[in-house]
Write a protein that holds these residues in place. Structure first.
Motif, short mmCIF file in Angstrom:
data_model
loop_
_atom_site.label_atom_id
_atom_site.label_comp_id
_atom_site.label_asym_id
_atom_site.label_seq_id
_atom_site.Cartn_x
_atom_site.Cartn_y
_atom_site.Cartn_z
N ASP A 47 34.57 48.39 -10.02
CA ASP A 47 35.23 48.91 -9.28
C ASP A 47 36.51 48.28 -8.38
N GLN A 48 36.64 47.15 -8.93
CA GLN A 48 37.83 46.27 -8.38
C GLN A 48 38.52 45.96 -9.78
N ASP A 49 38.35 46.53 -10.86
CA ASP A 49 39.14 46.25 -12.31
C ASP A 49 38.52 45.14 -12.72
N GLY A 50 37.37 44.46 -12.63
CA GLY A 50 36.74 43.52 -13.01
C GLY A 50 35.68 43.94 -14.19
N PRO A 51 34.85 43.12 -14.84
CA PRO A 51 33.98 43.46 -15.81
C PRO A 51 32.77 43.73 -15.34
N VAL A 52 32.13 43.11 -14.25
CA VAL A 52 30.94 43.36 -13.75
C VAL A 52 30.25 44.68 -13.63
N ILE A 53 29.33 44.99 -14.40
CA ILE A 53 28.91 46.45 -14.33
C ILE A 53 27.33 46.68 -13.54
N LEU A 54 26.58 45.52 -13.53
CA LEU A 54 25.17 45.30 -13.01
C LEU A 54 25.10 44.07 -12.51
N CYS A 55 24.26 44.15 -11.47
CA CYS A 55 23.54 42.95 -10.84
C CYS A 55 22.12 43.21 -10.66
N GLN A 56 21.28 42.24 -10.91
CA GLN A 56 19.90 41.92 -10.91
C GLN A 56 19.39 41.49 -9.61
N VAL A 57 18.53 41.93 -9.12
CA VAL A 57 17.93 41.58 -7.74
C VAL A 57 17.23 40.32 -7.78
N GLU A 58 15.87 40.50 -8.57
CA GLU A 58 15.23 39.34 -8.60
C GLU A 58 14.86 39.46 -10.00
N ASN A 59 13.88 38.33 -10.60
CA ASN A 59 13.74 38.40 -11.99
C ASN A 59 12.27 38.24 -12.31
N GLU A 60 11.61 39.39 -12.78
CA GLU A 60 10.04 39.46 -13.17
C GLU A 60 9.37 39.23 -12.02
N PHE A 61 9.79 39.76 -10.85
CA PHE A 61 9.07 39.48 -9.76
C PHE A 61 7.84 40.05 -9.93
N GLY A 62 7.54 41.28 -10.70
CA GLY A 62 6.19 41.81 -10.47
C GLY A 62 5.14 41.01 -11.31
N GLY B 210 4.52 38.43 -7.65
CA GLY B 210 4.01 39.08 -6.43
C GLY B 210 4.37 40.57 -5.99
N ASN B 211 3.76 41.05 -4.92
CA ASN B 211 4.18 42.29 -4.97
C ASN B 211 4.67 42.51 -3.53
N ASP B 212 5.57 41.76 -2.92
CA ASP B 212 6.04 41.74 -1.68
C ASP B 212 7.54 42.60 -1.73
N GLN B 213 7.41 43.79 -1.56
CA GLN B 213 8.54 44.59 -1.72
C GLN B 213 9.39 44.76 -0.51
N ASN B 214 8.91 44.04 0.46
CA ASN B 214 9.91 43.77 1.81
C ASN B 214 10.64 42.49 1.53
N TYR B 215 10.37 41.62 0.55
CA TYR B 215 11.26 40.57 0.17
C TYR B 215 12.29 40.98 -0.84
N LEU B 216 11.90 41.91 -1.79
CA LEU B 216 12.91 42.55 -2.56
C LEU B 216 13.98 43.32 -1.79
#
Length: 614
Positions: free
Chosen positions: A176-191, A194-200
């Protein structure tokens, strides 16, 4: 990546414009500002968009080859590249940041955009990826009350500080600023952790606070409770990681999404596997099987191929898997990917391109680099020095009542040497308590015994030969911190608790921290060194024309190799890796310096630089 859910991927997409499975058109995106949204599908500028991504980790490839690898990804028909962002490389010491050279993430993203790819950034502080400590900085273990990957104030405070330095360097590269980045990942295989969704939620909030404006995703295995544990649907799109049974696993994801239609994506499509030291062979997946699963994925959704190009675990940054036994990852991260560790196309590359051609037109690409392999022949060592002579040159000395872990000495990687007076001639029973990962025991600086992994802590009977004083020494190597699951909470290296001699803890130790990062301080001589001692060997050779080469270490035991001050990584005769890849950009025209540290005391004075990889 993990043993259960091994692939962790960053998707990067390029300048490709609207591509749909119906139109089968391949277009470059216009230079005007665009938008990327997630509704019932992925939409680029309000047109359905199928993500065809491949993983390339910029920190596993020398920068001079970034463009070559990205061009080959584009030429296979992909429109996106994905990469992890390793916190432990960008903040190697607290409040000390590095975004240059191999860590110049901004330049990597810009190069992807120039090639024509969009980008997926996996910005989680934890990445797994068979990388040392899963990308977490080792020094987190020194912070009181620290609990990693949790809704924990000390942990989130350090993440916030890191993000405050990371995001200003890349925020303007979002689509949205004319760059190439379309997605960002929050955590990696957190499931699977753990199950601490407040952390996520707090982690996602930190990303938004520091400037992430593109959509967020999570990535988890489609098994058991993993999607339920690791997903916050109102904040991030759930995606899955798997390498087979795609139709079945997409059905699981579709059911998890419920009545609301969402795009289906395999964020880590495992097209191969990693190798660990001691594995009987290099792990491979047949090209035709991987291609069939690729087709099943593209027929229903989007994909990130893990890995498209694996690259190399340079230095001491390989991680380890611990599933009942320690499995340090090899220096090569070839992964049986479509591109080899040294960047050559494989039959899997051709098979994947053929599948992708059914969904988009394959571009005609003229590669900008002509990469050659060179053989520089057999080299003979022109000098050596043993570890004991080298200790004051490259080690930091500490006097301590009792052994302590390497982290206590502000050391993250490498080796630590412990030595104490052991008294007069007699038989002794030695036990290392709380040691990791591999320990060599010396009497009067001659090797007596080696313990590794589950052997550590066993009693070792040693003989003290001198009627007067004898010295007991222990050299401990950090083989790479575990990068997955419960062992993440216990990754201190060296000797944590102590050394028992004849049933009693021994005191008064001389300790040398040996991160092996200042080898230029070494002095070499032609004098012979003793047998069964760790030794540094020095080589020089002249280069008229630089080319990729491969170091054949047949006859050597275990250690690492440095070229012109750059740590190439570990070697070990237990395999399966037999040769180390040396990229041409690490060579100098003219004289080059190569140093081999041989920890097993093998008295071998030659190595061969060949143009033939294994």
């Amino acid at each position: 990546m993990s043993l259960i859910i091994p692939f962790c991927i960053y998707v990067s997409t390029g300048f490709f414009g609207t591509m749909t499975i119906i139109e089968k058109k391949f277009q470059r995106r216009s230079t005007s500002m665009s938008n990327f949204t997630i509704r019932d599908d992925f939409y680029l500028d309000d047109q359905p968009f199928k993500i065809i991504s491949g993983a390339i980790h910029y920190f596993r490839v020398v920068p001079a080859y970034w463009r070559d690898r990205l061009e080959k990804l584009w030429a296979m028909g992909a429109n996106t590249v994905e990469t992890y962002v390793p916190w432990n490389m960008h903040e190697p010491q607290p409040k000390q940041y590095n975004f240059s050279g191999m860590l110049d993430l901004r330049t990597f993203i810009q190069t992807a955009q120039e090639v024509g790819l969009y980008v997926i950034l996996r910005l989680s502080p934890y990445i797994c990826a068979e990388w040392e400590f899963g990308g977490l900085p080792w020094w987190l273990q020194n912070i009181p009350e620290m609990k990693i990957r949790a809704n924990n104030q000390p942990y989130l405070a350090t993440v916030n500080r890191y993000y405050a330095h990371l995001f200003p360097r890349i925020a303007d590269l979002q689509i949205d600023q004319d760059g190439p980045v379309i997605l960002c990942q929050v955590e990696n295989e957190f499931g699977s952790f753990g199950n601490d969704q407040n952390y996520l939620r707090k982690l996602a909030a930190l990303m938004r606070k520091h400037g992430v404006t593109v959509p967020l995703v999570t990535a988890d295995g489609p098994w058991g409770d993993m999607l339920t544990n690791g997903t916050v649907p109102e904040l991030a799109l759930p995606t899955i990681n798997c390498g087979s049974k795609i139709k079945e696993n997409f059905a699981v994801l579709r059911s998890f999404n419920g009545t609301k239609k969402k795009p289906l994506m395999v964020m880590e499509f495992w097209d191969g596997w990693f190798d660990a030291w001691g594995d009987g062979q290099h792990h491979t997946t047949p090209a035709e099987i991987a291609a069939a699963e690729l087709n099943d994925t593209l027929a229903e959704g989007s994909i990130n191929i893990y890995m498209f190009h694996g690259g190399t675990n340079f230095g001491f940054h390989n991680g380890s898997v611990n599933n009942d036994r320690l499995q340090p990852i090899t220096t090569s991260y070839d992964y049986d990917a479509p591109l080899t560790e040294w960047g050559e196309e494989t039959p899997k590359y051709t098979a994947f391109r053929d599948v992708i051609s059914h969904y988009v037109d394959i571009p005609t690409v003229s590669l900008s680099a002509d990469i050659q392999k060179k053989s520089y022949g057999t080299l003979r060592s022109d000098g050596q020095t043993d570890l004991w002579t080298a200790l004051p040159m490259i080690g930091t000395h500490h006097e301590c009542p009792y052994p302590r872990s390497m982290e206590n000495f502000d050391q993250g990687y490498g080796y630590t040497y412990y030595e104490t007076r052991a008294g007069a001639s007699r038989e002794i029973d030695v036990r290392l308590v709380g040691a990791a990962d591999r320990a060599q025991m010396f009497v009067n600086r001659t090797l007596q015994a080696t313990q590794y992994d589950r052997q550590l802590g066993q009693r070792e009977k040693l003989t003290l030969p001198n009627p007067g004083e004898n010295r007991l020494g222990v050299l401990v190597e950090n083989m790479g911190r575990v990068d997955y699951s419960a062992p993440l909470y216990s990754q201190r290296k060296g000797i944590r608790d102590g050394v028992m001699v004849n049933g009693a803890f021994y005191s008064q130790w001389d300790i040398w921290a040996l991160p092996m990062d200042h080898l230029e301080r070494l002095h070499f001589s032609q004098a012979a060194v003793g047998a069964e001692q760790p030794v540094f060997y020095h080589f020089t050779f002249n280069v008229v024309e630089a080319g990729d080469t491969f170091i054949d270490l047949t006859g050597w035991g275990k250690g690492f190799v440095a070229i012109n001050g750059f740590n190439l990584g570990r070697y070990w005769d237990i395999g399966p890796q037999k040769r180390l890849y040396l990229p041409a950009p690490l060579l100098h025209l003219g004289q080059n310096e190569l140093i081999v540290f041989e920890s097993e005391g093998r008295r071998n004075a030659t190595i061969t630089l060949t143009d033939q990889p294994i």
